[in-house]
Design a protein around this motif. Structure first.
Motif, PDB file in Angstrom:
ATOM      1  N   ARG A  40      56.694  80.467  -6.135  1.00  0.00           N
ATOM      2  CA  ARG A  40      56.303  79.361  -5.533  1.00  0.00           C
ATOM      3  C   ARG A  40      54.866  78.905  -5.604  1.00  0.00           C
ATOM      4  NH1 ARG A  40      59.947  81.795  -1.799  1.00  0.00           N
ATOM      5  NH2 ARG A  40      58.272  82.331  -0.454  1.00  0.00           N
ATOM      6  N   PRO A  41      54.639  77.860  -6.411  1.00  0.00           N
ATOM      7  CA  PRO A  41      53.125  77.545  -6.319  1.00  0.00           C
ATOM      8  C   PRO A  41      52.868  76.334  -5.388  1.00  0.00           C
ATOM      9  CG  PRO A  41      54.254  76.502  -8.178  1.00  0.00           C
ATOM     10  CD  PRO A  41      55.238  77.356  -7.306  1.00  0.00           C
ATOM     11  N   SER A  42      51.923  76.286  -4.777  1.00  0.00           N
ATOM     12  CA  SER A  42      51.431  75.054  -3.915  1.00  0.00           C
ATOM     13  C   SER A  42      49.948  74.616  -4.355  1.00  0.00           C
ATOM     14  CB  SER A  42      51.757  75.378  -2.591  1.00  0.00           C
ATOM     15  OG  SER A  42      50.841  76.467  -1.931  1.00  0.00           O
ATOM     16  N   GLY A  43      49.564  73.623  -3.752  1.00  0.00           N
ATOM     17  CA  GLY A  43      48.155  73.244  -4.145  1.00  0.00           C
ATOM     18  C   GLY A  43      47.777  72.099  -3.446  1.00  0.00           C
ATOM     19  N   THR A  44      46.273  71.875  -3.169  1.00  0.00           N
ATOM     20  CA  THR A  44      45.956  70.340  -2.760  1.00  0.00           C
ATOM     21  C   THR A  44      44.725  70.079  -3.357  1.00  0.00           C
ATOM     22  OG1 THR A  44      46.755  71.181  -0.503  1.00  0.00           O
ATOM     23  CG2 THR A  44      45.265  69.347  -0.684  1.00  0.00           C
ATOM     24  N   VAL A  45      44.710  68.913  -3.809  1.00  0.00           N
ATOM     25  CA  VAL A  45      43.406  68.351  -4.179  1.00  0.00           C
ATOM     26  C   VAL A  45      43.019  67.286  -3.362  1.00  0.00           C
ATOM     27  CG1 VAL A  45      42.477  67.007  -6.305  1.00  0.00           C
ATOM     28  CG2 VAL A  45      44.068  69.184  -6.678  1.00  0.00           C
ATOM     29  N   VAL A  46      41.701  67.313  -2.987  1.00  0.00           N
ATOM     30  CA  VAL A  46      41.157  66.077  -2.216  1.00  0.00           C
ATOM     31  C   VAL A  46      39.840  65.565  -3.086  1.00  0.00           C
ATOM     32  CG1 VAL A  46      39.972  65.511  -0.210  1.00  0.00           C
ATOM     33  CG2 VAL A  46      41.786  67.365  -0.209  1.00  0.00           C
TER      34      VAL A  46
ATOM     35  N   GLY B 222      56.886  68.179  -4.227  1.00  0.00           N
ATOM     36  CA  GLY B 222      56.999  69.671  -4.058  1.00  0.00           C
ATOM     37  C   GLY B 222      56.046  70.222  -3.128  1.00  0.00           C
ATOM     38  N   GLY B 223      55.220  71.415  -3.834  1.00  0.00           N
ATOM     39  CA  GLY B 223      54.339  71.765  -2.905  1.00  0.00           C
ATOM     40  C   GLY B 223      52.977  71.361  -3.064  1.00  0.00           C
ATOM     41  N   GLN B 224      52.941  70.300  -4.040  1.00  0.00           N
ATOM     42  CA  GLN B 224      51.396  69.812  -4.399  1.00  0.00           C
ATOM     43  C   GLN B 224      51.161  68.629  -3.777  1.00  0.00           C
ATOM     44  OE1 GLN B 224      49.984  71.879  -6.621  1.00  0.00           O
ATOM     45  NE2 GLN B 224      51.982  73.148  -6.585  1.00  0.00           N
TER      46      GLN B 224
END
Length: 541
Positions: free
Chosen positions: A124-130, A349-351
């Motif tokens: 399960r990948p997840s990520g955040t870009v600000v 999803g998790g992004q």
């Protein structure tokens, strides 16, 4: 008219119960009694006309099949667990599995093995870009991008009780930047206890351990110990969580170390809203925050929140819309001591992609009002004149495509249900007249299918789309018992009832019933798998 494959959500393996109109918990005697009732209507020997005899034979075969399976203890157990697929694939009792319990145990073992294989493959990948943008700097001739932050984590279950998570983050602004990487290994000792080992390098270089224990059915406690790899300082953390109900919970967190603090928070969530708040006091700062989210429909929501403290004072309002099962967009408007912001968010999803845009560092009243009113007005205008017409057009096109693919199947099912109703008609009319004379229960009109298409039919019609609703007044009058009562059991898809069919595979279905009882008018609408009991005073018009 099967329970599977049409995209509807509900309990599987119940069609045979619908055919005989019995509960899944029905006794063998109740099943026999129901079979005799249906056999009196559909037995082929009752009809001389060749066409009617053929229709009766087809329906009688369905009744016999349901009766034979549900009165056989072994086959009924297999059907309840695995449906007709289980029966047709040879899952019968044999020399190796000579008891129902042994068969069930073997099949459950195979099912667990497949679940374990699937679990081991989970990743399960997840990520955040600000991305931080500044309009004032851009208007002054400087770059519009003022900073960027990226965080990513990959979590994988390495065994039934062990999980490994690897993560990293990177942050840059105009003059500086930083990076960090972390690893967390989690082991579940039991359903009530877990432990974690954490290692982080970079900006926050530390090593720590954390354990969580469920103290009761409604409460849990977490204790953690972390040591900084830079200065050797130690932080001790304790957290307690308490569930006050299925929808509300509270928590207290205490941290002891160079930056000691205590925080108290609460959360509440149900189908229509979610809310949360927190108050935190530290050795050198304090703060409080709260937010409230309201779901207006299954696809749209509104949000309001705020923060106040030694370093923050702001109010945030906005809303979002669900684009698909995996994607959501949101726009928020923030006003505070740091300025006026728009914040655009995209979740899939998790992004997450988050773009805060600084509009102004000064709280000018006219600009403040315009920054809120202009985009809000633009959104509602676009929604009404562009987005909504486009979505309705796309939905009609999708319905037309589904209709074309299933048109033959639906047409055959409708013809079969009409033939089945024809054989029920004489008995249904006798029951109806008897109830009418006694002032009892009379079904005046009953519709089954996608009732939303009926609600908009007066405003917009499409001749290319076949009707997604069928009339089921006759079969419901037939099912009224001698006491003037009607019950459709919970958890059983109504398209399986004799005289019914599925007029719109893949679409949500409801049953709308209008009836009279004691000279008064009543009406009720229930979902496909929902129980129906009439008469009820709550249904009175």
């Amino acid at each position: 008219m099967s329970d599977d494959g049409d995209g509807d959500v509900g309990p599987p393996n119940r069609e045979l119960y619908a055919i005989l109109h019995v509960s899944p918990e029905a006794t063998e005697e109740e099943i026999r009694r129901a079979y005799r009732q249906w056999a009196q209507v559909y037995h082929p020997d009752k009809y001389q006309d060749v066409h009617m005899k053929e229709v009766a034979t087809q329906n009688f075969q369905r009744i016999c099949e349901a009766y034979e399976i549900l009165t056989d203890e072994n086959r009924r157990q297999i059907y309840d667990l695995y449906g007709m697929e289980g029966l047709n694939s040879g899952l019968e009792l044999g020399p190796r599995l000579n008891k129902v319990d042994e068969l069930k145990e073997e099949l459950e073992r195979l099912k667990r093995r497949k679940e374990q294989e699937k679990m081991l493959a989970q990743f399960r990948p997840s990520g955040t870009v600000v991305t931080k943008l500044s309009l004032p700097d851009f208007l002054c001739g400087h770059g519009i991008v003022k900073g960027m932050e990226m965080a990513s984590q990959f979590e994988s279950r390495v065994s039934k009780n062990d999980t490994l998570a690897l993560g990293g983050n990177l942050a840059v602004n105009e003059t500086s930047g930083g990076r960090a990487a972390s690893a967390v290994y989690r082991h579940q000792f039991s359903s009530a206890a877990t432990a974690e080992i954490m290692v982080s390098v970079g900006l926050q270089a530390l090593i720590g351990v954390q354990t969580t224990r469920h103290l009761s059915q409604h409460s849990a406690a977490t204790m953690g110990l972390a040591m900084s790899l830079k200065d050797g300082s130690i932080n001790l953390s304790n957290a307690w969580t308490r569930h006050f109900s299925e929808k509300a919970s509270g928590n207290i967190e205490l941290i002891l170390g160079p930056e000691s603090s205590i925080a108290v928070g609460w959360q509440k969530k149900d189908e229509k809203m979610s809310a949360a708040g927190e108050v935190k006091f530290g050795t050198s700062s304090f703060g409080a925050s709260a937010h409230y989210t309201r779901r207006f429909s299954s696809k749209s929501h509104g949000r309001i929140g705020g923060r106040v403290g030694s370093t923050a004072l702001e109010i945030e309002v906005g809303g979002g819309r669900k684009l698909s099962n995996f994607s959501t967009v949101r726009m928020l408007y923030t006003i505070g001591i740091q300025g006026i912001f728009w914040k655009l968010e995209w979740h899939r999803g998790g992004q997450k992609l988050i773009i805060p845009i600084l509009l102004s560092r000064h709280l000018n009243p006219v600009f403040t009002a315009g920054a809120f009113v202009v985009p809000t007005s633009a959104y509602f205008i676009l929604k009404k004149f562009v987005i909504k017409p486009y979505l309705l057009k796309r939905k009609r096109q999708k319905m037309l495509e589904i209709s074309e693919k299933t048109s033959t199947q639906v047409l055959e099912a409708k013809v079969a249900s009409e033939k089945a109703q024809k054989l029920l008609e004489n008995v249904a009319n006798r029951k109806r007249n008897k109830q009418l004379e006694a002032g009892g229960l009379v079904i005046t009109e009953a519709k089954y299918g996608n009732l939303k298409t009926v609600q908009v039919s007066d405003q917009q019609t499409d001749s290319n789309l076949p009707s997604q609703v069928i009339d089921v007044t006759v079969p419901l009058n037939f099912l009224v018992n001698d006491l003037g009562q009607l019950k459709l059991h919970e958890g059983i898809k109504k398209s399986g009832i004799m005289g019914f069919c599925d007029p719109c595979p893949g679409e949500p279905k409801q049953l709308h019933v209008e009836y009279t009882y004691g000279g008064r008018r009543y009406e009720v609408t229930v979902d496909d798998y929902e129980e129906l009991q009439i008469p009820r005073e709550a249904h009175r018009i």
